[in-house]
Design a protein around this motif. Sequence first.
Motif, PDB file in Angstrom:
ATOM      1  N   ALA A  27       0.845  -1.195   0.000  1.00 62.20           N
ATOM      2  CA  ALA A  27       0.000   0.000   0.000  1.00 62.20           C
ATOM      3  C   ALA A  27       0.880   1.245   0.000  1.00 62.20           C
ATOM      4  O   ALA A  27       1.969   1.247   0.581  1.00 62.20           O
ATOM      5  CB  ALA A  27      -0.898  -0.001   1.228  1.00 62.20           C
ATOM      6  N   ILE A  28       0.410   2.303  -0.659  1.00 62.81           N
ATOM      7  CA  ILE A  28       1.140   3.576  -0.696  1.00 62.81           C
ATOM      8  C   ILE A  28       0.247   4.654  -0.093  1.00 62.81           C
ATOM      9  O   ILE A  28      -0.899   4.841  -0.516  1.00 62.81           O
ATOM     10  CB  ILE A  28       1.555   3.963  -2.129  1.00 62.81           C
ATOM     11  CG1 ILE A  28       2.480   2.896  -2.727  1.00 62.81           C
ATOM     12  CG2 ILE A  28       2.249   5.318  -2.128  1.00 62.81           C
ATOM     13  CD1 ILE A  28       2.936   3.200  -4.132  1.00 62.81           C
ATOM     14  N   ILE A  29       0.795   5.359   0.918  1.00 64.89           N
ATOM     15  CA  ILE A  29       0.032   6.371   1.642  1.00 64.89           C
ATOM     16  C   ILE A  29       0.741   7.716   1.507  1.00 64.89           C
ATOM     17  O   ILE A  29       1.964   7.818   1.723  1.00 64.89           O
ATOM     18  CB  ILE A  29      -0.092   5.992   3.131  1.00 64.89           C
ATOM     19  CG1 ILE A  29      -0.706   4.588   3.255  1.00 64.89           C
ATOM     20  CG2 ILE A  29      -0.928   7.012   3.881  1.00 64.89           C
ATOM     21  CD1 ILE A  29      -0.635   4.015   4.651  1.00 64.89           C
ATOM     22  N   SER A  70       3.461  13.092   2.843  1.00 71.44           N
ATOM     23  CA  SER A  70       4.075  14.400   2.618  1.00 71.44           C
ATOM     24  C   SER A  70       4.305  14.582   1.121  1.00 71.44           C
ATOM     25  O   SER A  70       4.186  13.635   0.346  1.00 71.44           O
ATOM     26  CB  SER A  70       5.409  14.525   3.371  1.00 71.44           C
ATOM     27  OG  SER A  70       6.407  13.758   2.730  1.00 71.44           O
ATOM     28  N   GLU A  71       4.625  15.805   0.734  1.00 70.26           N
ATOM     29  CA  GLU A  71       4.875  16.059  -0.681  1.00 70.26           C
ATOM     30  C   GLU A  71       6.204  15.460  -1.133  1.00 70.26           C
ATOM     31  O   GLU A  71       6.399  15.184  -2.311  1.00 70.26           O
ATOM     32  CB  GLU A  71       4.881  17.570  -0.946  1.00 70.26           C
ATOM     33  CG  GLU A  71       3.521  18.220  -0.732  1.00 70.26           C
ATOM     34  CD  GLU A  71       3.556  19.701  -1.027  1.00 70.26           C
ATOM     35  OE1 GLU A  71       4.637  20.207  -1.403  1.00 70.26           O
ATOM     36  OE2 GLU A  71       2.512  20.361  -0.876  1.00 70.26           O
ATOM     37  N   GLN A  72       7.108  15.251  -0.191  1.00 68.67           N
ATOM     38  CA  GLN A  72       8.440  14.761  -0.558  1.00 68.67           C
ATOM     39  C   GLN A  72       8.515  13.237  -0.627  1.00 68.67           C
ATOM     40  O   GLN A  72       9.191  12.681  -1.486  1.00 68.67           O
ATOM     41  CB  GLN A  72       9.492  15.262   0.456  1.00 68.67           C
ATOM     42  CG  GLN A  72       9.793  16.744   0.369  1.00 68.67           C
ATOM     43  CD  GLN A  72       8.703  17.581   1.013  1.00 68.67           C
ATOM     44  OE1 GLN A  72       8.067  17.151   1.971  1.00 68.67           O
ATOM     45  NE2 GLN A  72       8.472  18.772   0.472  1.00 68.67           N
ATOM     46  N   GLU A  73       7.831  12.549   0.310  1.00 67.49           N
ATOM     47  CA  GLU A  73       7.951  11.097   0.398  1.00 67.49           C
ATOM     48  C   GLU A  73       6.594  10.454   0.608  1.00 67.49           C
ATOM     49  O   GLU A  73       5.703  11.041   1.219  1.00 67.49           O
ATOM     50  CB  GLU A  73       8.876  10.695   1.562  1.00 67.49           C
ATOM     51  CG  GLU A  73      10.327  10.575   1.189  1.00 67.49           C
ATOM     52  CD  GLU A  73      11.148   9.992   2.334  1.00 67.49           C
ATOM     53  OE1 GLU A  73      12.134   9.300   2.048  1.00 67.49           O
ATOM     54  OE2 GLU A  73      10.806  10.248   3.498  1.00 67.49           O
ATOM     55  N   LEU A  74       6.477   9.226   0.110  1.00 66.12           N
ATOM     56  CA  LEU A  74       5.274   8.441   0.300  1.00 66.12           C
ATOM     57  C   LEU A  74       5.598   7.248   1.185  1.00 66.12           C
ATOM     58  O   LEU A  74       6.689   6.673   1.098  1.00 66.12           O
ATOM     59  CB  LEU A  74       4.731   7.951  -1.045  1.00 66.12           C
ATOM     60  CG  LEU A  74       4.451   9.021  -2.100  1.00 66.12           C
ATOM     61  CD1 LEU A  74       4.039   8.365  -3.407  1.00 66.12           C
ATOM     62  CD2 LEU A  74       3.367   9.984  -1.609  1.00 66.12           C
ATOM     63  N   LEU A  75       4.655   6.876   2.057  1.00 65.59           N
ATOM     64  CA  LEU A  75       4.825   5.717   2.937  1.00 65.59           C
ATOM     65  C   LEU A  75       4.344   4.462   2.212  1.00 65.59           C
ATOM     66  O   LEU A  75       3.260   4.454   1.620  1.00 65.59           O
ATOM     67  CB  LEU A  75       4.029   5.911   4.228  1.00 65.59           C
ATOM     68  CG  LEU A  75       3.979   4.726   5.201  1.00 65.59           C
ATOM     69  CD1 LEU A  75       5.372   4.416   5.753  1.00 65.59           C
ATOM     70  CD2 LEU A  75       2.999   5.014   6.337  1.00 65.59           C
ATOM     71  N   VAL A  76       5.157   3.395   2.265  1.00 63.63           N
ATOM     72  CA  VAL A  76       4.786   2.105   1.678  1.00 63.63           C
ATOM     73  C   VAL A  76       4.686   1.094   2.810  1.00 63.63           C
ATOM     74  O   VAL A  76       5.599   0.981   3.641  1.00 63.63           O
ATOM     75  CB  VAL A  76       5.826   1.632   0.640  1.00 63.63           C
ATOM     76  CG1 VAL A  76       5.353   0.333  -0.029  1.00 63.63           C
ATOM     77  CG2 VAL A  76       6.062   2.702  -0.405  1.00 63.63           C
ATOM     78  N   GLU A  77       3.572   0.364   2.859  1.00 62.85           N
ATOM     79  CA  GLU A  77       3.368  -0.639   3.909  1.00 62.85           C
ATOM     80  C   GLU A  77       2.984  -1.974   3.287  1.00 62.85           C
ATOM     81  O   GLU A  77       2.240  -2.020   2.299  1.00 62.85           O
ATOM     82  CB  GLU A  77       2.275  -0.194   4.883  1.00 62.85           C
ATOM     83  CG  GLU A  77       2.678   0.954   5.782  1.00 62.85           C
ATOM     84  CD  GLU A  77       1.653   1.212   6.877  1.00 62.85           C
ATOM     85  OE1 GLU A  77       0.509   0.745   6.731  1.00 62.85           O
ATOM     86  OE2 GLU A  77       1.994   1.870   7.872  1.00 62.85           O
TER      87      GLU A  77
END
Length: 763
Positions: free
Chosen positions: A463-465, A468-475
Motif C-alpha cells: 500500500a502507498i500512503i 508528505s509532498e516529498q515522500e510516500l509511505l509504503v506498507e
Amino acid sequence: MKSNVTQLTDNLVLMGGGHSHAIVLKLWGMNPIPGVRLTLIGDRTHTPYSGMLPGQVAGFYRFEETHIDLRCLTQFAQANFYHDTVIDLDLENKQVVCQEHPPIAFDYLSIDIGSIPQKSNISGASDCAIPAKPVGQFLIAWEKVKNTIKHHRKQHHTLTIIGGGAGGVELAFNMRTCLLNILEDANHLTINLIHKGDNLLTGHNYWASQKVQSLLLKNGTNLYFNETVTDITHNSSHHYTITCDSGQKIESDFVFLVTQASAPQWIEKTGITTDKKGFILVNDYLQSVSHPNVFAAGDIATMQNYSRPKAGVFAVRQGQPLFDNLQSIILGNKLQSYHPQKFYLSLIGTGNKKAIASWGSLGLEASWLWTWKDHIDRKFMDRFKDFSVMESQETKNLWKTLKNELFSNNNQPKKQLKNNKFMPCNGCASKVGSSLLDRTLKRLDINQNPEILVGLASPDDGAIINISEQELLVETIDYFPSFVSDPFIFGQITTNHCLSDLWAMGAKSHSVSALITLPYGVDSVLEEILYQLLQGCLKILKQYEISLIGGHTLQGEKLGFGLSCNGFVLPNRILCKSGMQVNDKLILTKPLGTGTLLVAEMIYQAKGHWIDNAIKSMLLSNKKSSEIFLQFEASACTDITGFGLVGHLVEMMKASQVSVELDLDKIPILTGAKDTIKQGITSSLHPKNLDNQTYLNVHKNIENSPNYSLLFDPQTSGGLLASIPEENSDRCLQELIRAGYTDSQIIGKVIKKTNNITCIVNQ
C-alpha cells in the motif's frame, strides 16, 4: 478437555553427520521420544560412507550410491538440520559455536565429526597436499585432479600418496584404475606410495601386507618404505617436491595425505577431557569422562578402556548403543555398556573388482570377496534410501489422496481440488488462492481514505500512503509457517520475502514489526528457537540498516513467522504492477521451482543438494535487483511469490491493459524442479493457481512440458519480474548477472492487447 499437543522439553544436538549419527537418526525416526527437539549440525548435506569411497574413486559407484542424504534422514527423524561448520564448544554454557549460526544451545550433545590426517609434522602439507579426510573435500579435489588429467591426456602425470595403511593402499589401487581409463597411454601415469614403516597395512597380518605389496609392485606402483616425509614444497615448474628425513626427494604433480588420524585442534581447547592425541575420551557408555551430558563416537572418540584403531567398522557398530544411551539419559534410564570386538574383518578393494580379506592372522584374496564387500556396503546404504516406504500409513494415505485429487492418470494437474483431505504446504504455498481473495473482497464494503494512493482499490505489492509532498509511505505484510527446519535460515528467508514487496515497488525499507508463532514447549527450548529465528531476521535487517521496532508472539502447533514492513518512496521512483509498455522486455531475476521442491522434500522425493540450491536462491535478496531495474528505467515490477509466475504476470497485464508473449524455454528453473514436476509433485496452492490458465494462449503440446507446469508453481522468496524498455534490456540483464543474479533471463516481451488480455506462451 484432553490435549494431544506435545511440549518440547529437551534440546538434543548431534554434531557431525558421521556413520554413528546416521544410524542414530534412522533409529530415532523409527522410535522417537516425544518432546525432544533433535538437531543435527553438519558441514555437508550428503555424508559419505567410507566403505565405498575407494570404489567411487575407481569409478565403480556414483555419488548417490555412496552418500547418505542428511536432509532426507533428518526429516525422517523429525529432526532439524543446520548446515554449518562447528568451530568451538562452550561447555560451561552448553552451546555449540559455528561459523555462520549464532551459538546453538543444547541440553545433551553427541559428537561424531570424524578425524583428519596428521599433517602438523609435515612442513607445507596444508598448502600442497590433498588430505583424504574430510571425505567431502577430498572428493571435490579428486574431481579437479581428474579434470586436469582429462585435459592433458598426452602428458605424463605423477601422483604420490603419503601413508601406507589400508586407506593409502586402497587409494593407490583405485586411483590407478580410474586414471588408466582416462589416459591414452598407461606409461603416462606414475603412482608413488610413501610409508614410514617397513611393511604396508600397519595393524594387519603379514600375509595381507605382503600380498598388497606384491600387487602394487606388479601394477607399477613405486613403493618407498621407512621414509618419513618432512617437507612438501611447490616448485617453479608447477610440480611438488616431497622431501623425506633420509634426504630422499620425490617429484610429483599431485600429493595425497593418508597419514595417521588426528583430531581438530580446537577440541582440546574446549576443556573436554581428551587422550594424548586430542581425541575425546569416553567411557563404556560412549559418554565423555568429564562431561556426562556429552557423548562421542566414531573416529573423534577414544574409549578409555579399549585400544582400537580408527576404523569405520567401529563407528557403524557404535550407532545402536549410542542411540540407546542418548535415549536412556534423556528418559532417566540406566546406560548400557558397549564392548567393541577385538578382531574385525577388513575387506580391501584392489581396484579390479577383487578384494583382500584380513581378519586377525588370516588373509585371502578373491573376486568373490569384492562381490561380498559390495553386497555388505549396498545393504548398509539401503538403510538410508527411500524413506517414503517407512512412513506411517496415515502419512502415505494422505499423500495418495492428495495425488489422486490433484492429478489425472497421465500426471497432468487437475483444475479443482474436490476433497478436503490434502497435504498442506508451508512457505508462500500456504496462501489462499487469488480468485478466493478477489471474490471475498468484492463482497465487502471497504472505505479507503483519500491519502491512500494504492490500496485495495488498486492492489499492488504494498500500500502507498501520501504522508508528505516529498515522500510516500509504503506498507506491506507477509507471514507463513516454517518450511525449513533451521529457524536461523527460516528467519533470513522470511525477512527477504517480506521486504521484497517494498523493493518490488522501488521503496527504501525503514522498519519492521514481527509476528511469531512458537511451538508449545518449555521456556528454555522456546528461547533457543526464538533466538535463532530473530538472529536470522536481524542478519538481513542489519545489512540494510532496517530497524526491528516491535511485534507479537503467540504459541501454536508449528513455528511461523512474518513481518509488517514500512518503507518510503519518492513519488517519481515508484515501481508498480501497472505501467508496462508495448515492446518492453520482461526480465525474471530468479529461477522457479521452490514450491514443488519443498513439497518433494516433505515426501522424501527431493535430493539434498536440490534443497541446498533452492535455499541459496531464497536467501538472495531482491534489493540490488530493484535498484538495477530503476537504473534501467523499468516501467513496471512485481515479485514472484505464492500465485506463481503466471498469477503475478496476469496482475501486471490487467493493471497495464496489455498482453504478453512468454518464451517458455528461457524461463530459469531450479535444479531438480523438473524432476519433481514430472513425478506429479506440486504444492497445495498449485491447482488454485491454475485458474489463471484462462488468460493463456498455449499450443497443446506445451501443456505437457514441466516448464509449463512450473509457471503456476508458488514461490517463496522468489525473484523480481520487471518490464524494461527494449533498448535497455540487454544492458540491464548484464548488470543483474554481474550483481549476482546469475539466473536472470529475458523471458518475453510486452505486446499490444487485442480483444482480451492474453499471455501467449511459446516454446
